[in-house]
Scaffold this active site. Structure first.
Site, short mmCIF file in Angstrom:
data_model
loop_
_atom_site.label_atom_id
_atom_site.label_comp_id
_atom_site.label_asym_id
_atom_site.label_seq_id
_atom_site.Cartn_x
_atom_site.Cartn_y
_atom_site.Cartn_z
N ASP A 134 -9.41 -1.38 -1.75
CA ASP A 134 -8.38 -1.59 -2.75
C ASP A 134 -7.47 -2.71 -2.23
O ASP A 134 -6.76 -2.52 -1.24
CB ASP A 134 -7.59 -0.29 -2.93
N HIS A 135 -7.50 -3.86 -2.89
CA HIS A 135 -6.77 -5.02 -2.39
C HIS A 135 -5.26 -4.90 -2.58
O HIS A 135 -4.50 -5.74 -2.07
CB HIS A 135 -7.29 -6.30 -3.03
N ARG A 136 -4.81 -3.88 -3.29
CA ARG A 136 -3.36 -3.66 -3.32
C ARG A 136 -2.87 -3.20 -1.95
O ARG A 136 -1.70 -3.38 -1.60
CB ARG A 136 -3.01 -2.60 -4.37
#
Length: 200
Positions: A178-180
């Site tokens: 998850d690039h968040r």
């Protein structure tokens, strides 16, 4: 919602890992130890080395929640369902203890009765489909986690070795993140840390 995940892959020679597991089975009688147990320990050790990956995203804020323990989820097939059981800090258990704990988590998960210890928060899950003859695949990150490591079967492939061209067992790994929570560079370093643990 836009897709905020990314996938990184690698093919890892695992001759030393296979040899070490075989030696344990012979000398210590640990026939129940599998590659999955080794992967759980490697993922936990990589989390310990890279604490910035050991966190999850909270929409309330939004903000990160840093996890205090390096737990690792294990994907379990239970009938038509997929269950994730948390294995508490697998890198701090010897392989025999880890095999027993994992067996208990799998049994409880398939009965739908996971103990509280197996439901603790974890940043990453290991999903191994090698036993089904799958060479490589990409897995979907659990909404409550940051990453999932998809593992195929160990396959012998030609490789250059000090002795020349030889068939070497290799493992395909795919890390979805998850690039968040984790950017691409950190994900690459984490995957490299897992590989380094497996090559030890």
């Amino acid at each position: 919602d836009r897709d905020v995940t990314g996938v990184q892959t690698c093919a890892l020679p695992i001759s030393r890992t296979v040899d070490a597991r075989s030696a344990l089975a012979r000398t210590a009688g640990l026939d129940g130890v599998t590659l999955t147990h080794v992967l759980l320990r490697a993922a936990a050790a990589a989390l310990r080395a890279m604490p910035d990956v050991n966190r999850v995203w909270l929409d309330d804020g939004p903000r990160f929640l840093r996890l205090a323990h390096c737990h690792v989820g294990l994907a379990i097939a239970a009938g038509d369902n997929l269950i994730v059981a948390t294995i508490p800090e697998p890198d701090r258990l010897d392989l025999e203890e880890l095999a027993l704990m994992t067996r208990r988590a799998v049994d409880e998960g398939r009965r739908g009765r996971l103990a509280a210890a197996f439901t603790a928060p974890a940043a990453i899950t290991v999903s191994n489909l090698g036993m089904f003859g799958i060479d490589r695949f990409e897995a979907i990150v659990d909404p409550d986690q940051t990453a999932i490591l998809a593992v195929g079967r160990a396959v012998e492939r030609p490789a250059v070795t000090p002795a020349g061209i030889a068939a070497v067992p290799q493992l395909d790994l795919a890390l979805t993140v998850d690039h968040r929570t984790v950017d691409g560079a950190a994900a690459a370093r984490f995957l490299a840390a897992v590989c380094a643990e497996l090559e030890c």
